[in-house]
Scaffold this active site. Structure first.
Site, PDB file in Angstrom:
ATOM      1  N   SER A 171       0.834  -1.197   0.000  1.00 50.74           N
ATOM      2  CA  SER A 171       0.000   0.000   0.000  1.00 50.74           C
ATOM      3  C   SER A 171       0.880   1.262   0.000  1.00 50.74           C
ATOM      4  CB  SER A 171      -0.962  -0.043   1.191  1.00 50.74           C
ATOM      5  OG  SER A 171      -2.020   0.860   1.010  1.00 50.74           O
TER       6      SER A 171
ATOM      7  N   ASP B 120      -5.632  -3.634  -2.502  1.00 54.04           N
ATOM      8  CA  ASP B 120      -4.646  -3.281  -1.481  1.00 54.04           C
ATOM      9  C   ASP B 120      -4.066  -4.516  -0.790  1.00 54.04           C
ATOM     10  OD1 ASP B 120      -3.346  -2.303   0.863  1.00 54.04           O
ATOM     11  OD2 ASP B 120      -4.610  -0.528   0.841  1.00 54.04           O
TER      12      ASP B 120
END
Length: 279
Positions: free
Chosen positions: A43, A160
């Site tokens: 991320s 993510d």
């Protein structure tokens, strides 16, 4: 083991705006002349890690973080208002932003070997992106479910990586590192002073859809992190609990928090590296 055999891996974790603290950590590592031979990120950690892996220079990203304002941040958003969309934001403007910073290169061209971690939406398995377009790998790793539209990559829909591997210490070890420094910016959720609530109006007492999604993921990722951090030799945990996920304009605070958290650990890192050399 001699010095040339020591391979330091840096694992940078997820955390949205809190991940800007990774910049401060890298600055402290540079000042202490700690070598970084491999980088894996998830991320926001994937974004910061990519920028550094390209040319081992963190200064441009630091300048951008310090200059970010709410107005500039809003310019990166491309809302998708249809309820049938797979996310609130399309992510194209973010991709253009990344291209301006790191160029349009493949991961294999990075100065420092690099991997980004994403999650395959159908199976929930983690996908390590170590080849191919760097921008697409970062874009996949930062695609917060429900916020960003998933990325289609080699026939897989990716989101993510924090949902499965928030701090990828195991990934950087599998790349060849034998000394792992992990940076976790997911502080205990109970330390957070607020939940996206900034006023006394009735509307302020209910979290927005964005904050609801982010906080739910935050709680889940925090639990995963606590179970996985034993895979690292050194753990650095900046206190960024006062920063909300969307407050990318608080770069100065986050960078300073990362720098301050890293400084006390430097003697231990140096000591352990010396032990490696003489083992």
């Amino acid at each position: 083991m001699n010095k040339t055999q020591i391979k330091v891996g840096l694992a940078l974790g997820s955390g949205a705006a809190r991940g800007i603290a990774h910049i401060g950590v890298i600055k402290a590592l540079e000042e202490a002349q700690v070598p970084i031979n491999y980088i894996a990120g998830t991320s926001m950690g994937a974004l910061v890690g990519a920028c550094y892996a390209v040319d081992a220079n963190i200064s441009l990203l630091e300048e951008i973080a310090l200059a970010t304002t709410p107005k500039k941040l809003s310019g990166l958003l491309d809302p998708k208002f249809s309820i049938f969309r797979a996310g609130l934001l399309g992510g194209k403007k973010v991709e253009r932003f990344l291209r301006d910073i790191i160029g349009d290169i493949d991961i294999e061209k990075c100065l420092i070997p690099y991997s980004a971690v994403a999650c395959e939406l159908k199976t929930g398995r983690d996908i390590v992106l170590a080849t191919g377009p760097l921008i697409k790998a970062v874009r996949a790793s930062i695609s917060i479910p429900g916020v960003f539209v998933p990325v289609l990559y080699n026939g897989l829909y990716l989101v993510d990586g924090g949902t499965v591997n928030p701090v990828p210490a195991d990934v950087v070890r599998s790349m060849g590192a034998n000394f792992i420094i992990a940076v976790n910016v997911l502080n205990d959720p109970k330390k957070r002073p607020r939940l996206g609530l900034t006023g006394d109006k009735k509307s302020d007492r209910m979290p927005s859809i964005f904050n609801t999604i982010i906080q739910s993921l935050y709680v889940m990722e925090y639990g995963i992190v606590r179970a996985n951090l034993l895979k690292a030799d050194i753990l650095i945990e900046p206190d960024v609990s006062a920063i909300e996920s969307y407050e990318f304009y608080r770069g100065s605070y986050a960078i300073e928090a990362g720098y301050k958290a890293a400084l006390p650990v430097m003697p231990e890192i140096k000591n352990l590296l010396e032990q490696f050399e003489h083992a």
